[in-house]
Scaffold this active site. Structure first.
Site, PDB file in Angstrom:
ATOM      1  N   HIS A 149      -0.055  -3.317  -2.287  1.00 49.26           N
ATOM      2  CA  HIS A 149       1.138  -3.062  -3.113  1.00 49.26           C
ATOM      3  C   HIS A 149       2.060  -4.289  -3.204  1.00 49.26           C
ATOM      4  O   HIS A 149       2.933  -4.335  -4.061  1.00 49.26           O
ATOM      5  CB  HIS A 149       1.956  -1.898  -2.544  1.00 49.26           C
ATOM      6  N   ASP A 188      -8.487   2.363  -2.099  1.00 48.89           N
ATOM      7  CA  ASP A 188      -7.309   3.051  -1.546  1.00 48.89           C
ATOM      8  C   ASP A 188      -6.859   4.083  -2.582  1.00 48.89           C
ATOM      9  O   ASP A 188      -6.994   3.872  -3.780  1.00 48.89           O
ATOM     10  CB  ASP A 188      -6.198   2.027  -1.295  1.00 48.89           C
ATOM     11  N   HIS A 190      -4.072   4.815  -3.612  1.00 48.30           N
ATOM     12  CA  HIS A 190      -2.979   4.319  -4.453  1.00 48.30           C
ATOM     13  C   HIS A 190      -3.428   3.130  -5.291  1.00 48.30           C
ATOM     14  O   HIS A 190      -4.322   2.390  -4.884  1.00 48.30           O
ATOM     15  CB  HIS A 190      -1.798   3.892  -3.573  1.00 48.30           C
ATOM     16  N   ASP A 281      -7.211   6.432   2.522  1.00 49.24           N
ATOM     17  CA  ASP A 281      -6.306   7.550   2.255  1.00 49.24           C
ATOM     18  C   ASP A 281      -6.796   8.460   1.130  1.00 49.24           C
ATOM     19  O   ASP A 281      -6.124   9.421   0.771  1.00 49.24           O
ATOM     20  CB  ASP A 281      -4.857   7.097   2.011  1.00 49.24           C
TER      21      ASP A 281
HETATM   22  C1  X5A Z   1      -0.950   1.094   1.481  1.00 49.41           C
HETATM   23  C2  X5A Z   1      -0.543   2.486   1.117  1.00 49.41           C
HETATM   24  C3  X5A Z   1       1.216   3.932   0.381  1.00 49.41           C
HETATM   25  C4  X5A Z   1       2.664   3.914   0.116  1.00 49.41           C
HETATM   26  C5  X5A Z   1       3.181   5.300  -0.159  1.00 49.41           C
HETATM   27  C6  X5A Z   1       4.669   5.325  -0.259  1.00 49.41           C
HETATM   28  N1  X5A Z   1       0.709   2.635   0.739  1.00 49.41           N
HETATM   29  N2  X5A Z   1       5.173   6.650  -0.505  1.00 49.41           N
HETATM   30  O1  X5A Z   1      -1.327   3.408   1.216  1.00 49.41           O
HETATM   31 ZN    ZN Z   2      -2.725   3.942  -0.134  1.00 50.90          ZN
END
Ligand code: X5A
Ligand code: ZN
Length: 651
Positions: A149, A188, A190, A281
């Site tokens: 991110h 991931d 996200h 995740d």
């Molecule tokens: C690296 C990762 C997730 C951030 C979530 C914030 N970040 N709500 O999995």
């Molecule tokens: Zn993530």
């Protein structure tokens, strides 16, 4: 035969040289007072312990972390960002550190953060260099903080430096390594927004990310992860996003994306090396991801990538927050890298219909750049969608509500049909998501609204799903789409006020909040909807755009008991949402009245000006007025001045 094999396995290294990097120093990055946080040191400890007790690390070359040099980090990040992360852990920052972190999106910082960030970035460089040189065939860097991110000038989403992007630039810049084309696979759950931006115009790097997107409402909650984001200039076509429309995606969905997008493109791109942003995740049981990839699924995904770049693959840990899930997933991946177990078998479930749809739009979007994507996906394949056997039984048993049955199938039955029993962690997660709903669907509450939900058509979108005029986001609705059983208006002795600079839905201007504590001189008009506790949970989810999964309710019967006693409860799972505080307003005909608003610490922030009090936008104010007028509560003039007064009065 068997004995020989066992002996050679337990005593000697693998034929394949596989690197594994772990370093306890990366555990020194944690929340300031060690408050609970999903991204915590135990994540990498759990993975490391698992790999040791499974005898994996013993078959690998174990490496320790190295700090990255600034010159490499600067190939991705701006000088001011690098300076900040380098110095943030020093004493001079002690008094400012928490304030700086609180201004960033989903970031904490402590005395150990600088070192850990440098080690995480340096470690991915280190293993990537060794794989590039051929000293290792492949490697796994068990690093934290995660990286994908992190953008040029911004730490966010638990990420400080973009470890994978930094290592990628390192490989490309060290010309004698002979690495000219790199495939980054970001699995991931996200979107890898930071990595995408780093290589946006760069055709040497093919960035592929598959992630929960939900039309821009899943973290990082914008359109960067949309399938239309394909890169620009010379990089056009070298950025591929596969955005899931919902959670619950599992092995079958990921494998379909591999087979029909990633693998054909990888073949055509022919990378010199593959870096995987290996967050776990999307694993079943993850508290944030809400997807259900099994360790077997991860093994398959990785196995399919081993056929490229002569197996030169580096995995770098990103997210993943269920310790058992991430450990088992990492173990499955290591077995693939060591190439000692043949991964076979088939997943029983089919992809979702939405998965085929996404695959089709992605292929459409990118076929001009990748000829392998030009053909239509055979209809025979697409017609195979989840779930086949259960469907027939159900439709014949209650055909009067055929449409609802479709919903049920999509939302509830499929997760059950994909239940597998070989990993205990996942069975729990999936069966739970189904059972809490039936419990809570029989309990009525009054949901008391004071904001735009007072306007019934607006509120109904949270139940029925869809998108009202002027609303930025598509609502998923509740799984139970029955309208409220009754509507009732009441006045309560609470303070209504408006705050925040702007919101996604309403643009510039504050939105309504209710002071959680009552005070006799205040009055607020509230519209009460009689809905089920299940529906209330789904509204809570949507109001808070929470990135947490639905395998358990946000607000259950225990919470209901507790809120009646305490007056309000803060939902831990939606800390980030603005309406994460459920407040009990008493009983009405034996049914509890609940509302959702900010908590007292937010009130402090409004009072101190940290978060501004702000009058509502015209659009938003109009919606409130419509609610009050159509609800028969106030005349238009009365409603307008009611809102005006609430917006003008200091807290
Ligand atoms: C690296 C990762 C997730 C951030 C979530 C914030 N970040 N709500 O999995
Ligand atoms: Zn993530």
């Amino acid at each position: 035969m068997e004995a020989v094999e066992t002996a050679s396995r337990s005593t000697s290294r693998s034929l394949r040289r596989v690197g594994i990097l772990y370093d306890e120093r990366m555990c020194r990055h944690h929340t300031p007072d060690d408050e609970p946080h999903p991204e915590n040191p135990n994540r990498i400890r759990a993975i490391w312990n698992k790999l040791q007790s499974a005898g994996i690390s013993q078959r690998c070359e174990v490496l320790s972390a190295k700090e990255a040099e600034d010159k490499y980090i600067l190939s991705v990040h701006g000088k001011s960002h690098v300076d900040l992360i380098r110095n943030i852990s020093s004493q001079q920052y002690n008094s400012r550190r928490n304030r700086i972190a609180s201004k960033l999106n989903s970031i904490y910082l402590n005395e150990g953060s600088s070192e850990a960030a440098y080690l995480a970035a340096g470690s991915v460089i280190e293993v990537a260099k060794r794989v590039a040189k051929g000293e290792l065939d492949s490697a796994f860097a068990i690093v934290r903080p995660p990286g994908h991110h992190a953008e040029h000038d911004e730490a966010m989403g638990f990420c400080l430096f973009n470890n994978v992007a930094i290592a990628t630039n390192f490989l490309l810049n060290e010309k004698e390594l002979g690495i000219n084309k790199i495939l980054i696979v970001d699995w991931d759950v996200h979107h890898g927004n930071g990595t995408q931006k780093t290589f946006w115009k760069d055709p040497r790097v093919l960035f592929f990310s598959v992630h929960r997107h939900e039309f821009g409402s899943f973290y990082p909650s914008n359109d960067d992860g949309d399938y239309t984001m394909i890169g620009e200039g010379p990089g056009a076509g070298y950025n591929i996003n596969v955005p899931w429309e919902n959670g619950r995606c599992g092995d079958a969905d990921y494998l379909a994306v591999w087979d029909h997008i990633l693998i054909p493109v990888a073949k055509q791109f022919n990378p010199d090396m593959i870096l995987i942003s290996a967050g776990f995740d999307a694993a079943v049981g993850d508290p944030l991801g809400g997807c259900c990839v099994t360790p077997y699924g991860y093994a398959m995904l990785l196995r399919k990538l081993m056929d490229f770049a002569r197996g030169k693959i580096v995995l770098a840990l990103e997210g993943g927050y269920n310790l058992a899930s991430i450990s088992n997933s990492a173990l499955a991946c290591m077995e693939v890298l060591l190439d000692e177990k043949i991964v076979t078998g088939s997943t029983e479930a089919y992809p979702f219909e939405s998965t085929w749809r996404v695959i089709q739009v992605v292929r459409q979007e990118l076929k001009a750049f990748w000829s392998v994507l030009a053909d239509e996906v055979p209809t025979k394949l697409i017609s195979q969608k989840a779930p086949i056997p259960v469907k027939k039984i159900l439709i014949s048993s209650c055909d009067s509500e055929a449409e609802d049955v479709e919903e049920l199938l999509q939302e509830v039955i499929r997760p059950l049909s994909t239940l597998r029993v070989d990993e205990d962690c996942r069975v729990l997660a999936e069966s739970a998501s189904v059972s809490w709903r039936s419990d809570l669907s029989n309990i009525d509450i009054w949901y008391a609204t004071f904001g735009s939900n007072m306007w019934k058509p607006r509120f109904l979108f949270y139940i029925e799903g869809g998108q009202v005029d002027g609303m930025q986001k598509l609502c998923s609705g509740s799984m139970d789409k029955r309208p409220p059983k009754e509507i009732l208006w009441k006045i309560f002795p609470h303070r209504l006020f408006f705050g925040r600079e702007s919101t996604r839905t309403w643009g510039l201007g504050g939105v309504a909040f209710l002071h959680p504590e009552s005070k006799n001189e205040d009055i607020v008009h509230m519209c009460l909807y009689r809905i089920t506790l299940e529906q209330f949970n789904d509204v809570l989810h949507q109001e808070n755009i929470s990135s947490y999964d639905m395998s358990s309710p946000l607000f259950d019967l225990t919470s209901l008991d507790c809120v009646k006693e305490k007056g309000s409860i803060n939902l831990e799972a939606v800390k980030k949402g603005w309406y994460h505080n459920v407040v009990y307003l008493g009983m009405e005909r034996d049914i509890p009245i609940l509302t959702m608003t900010c908590d007292l610490s937010d009130i402090e922030n409004f009072k101190s000006g940290k978060v501004p009090l702000h009058a509502p936008s015209e659009d938003y104010a109009n919606t409130l007025v419509k609610g009050l007028v159509e609800g028969g509560q106030l005349s238009e003039e009365e409603a307008v001045s009611y809102i005006k007064e609430a917006a003008a009065k200091p807290l």
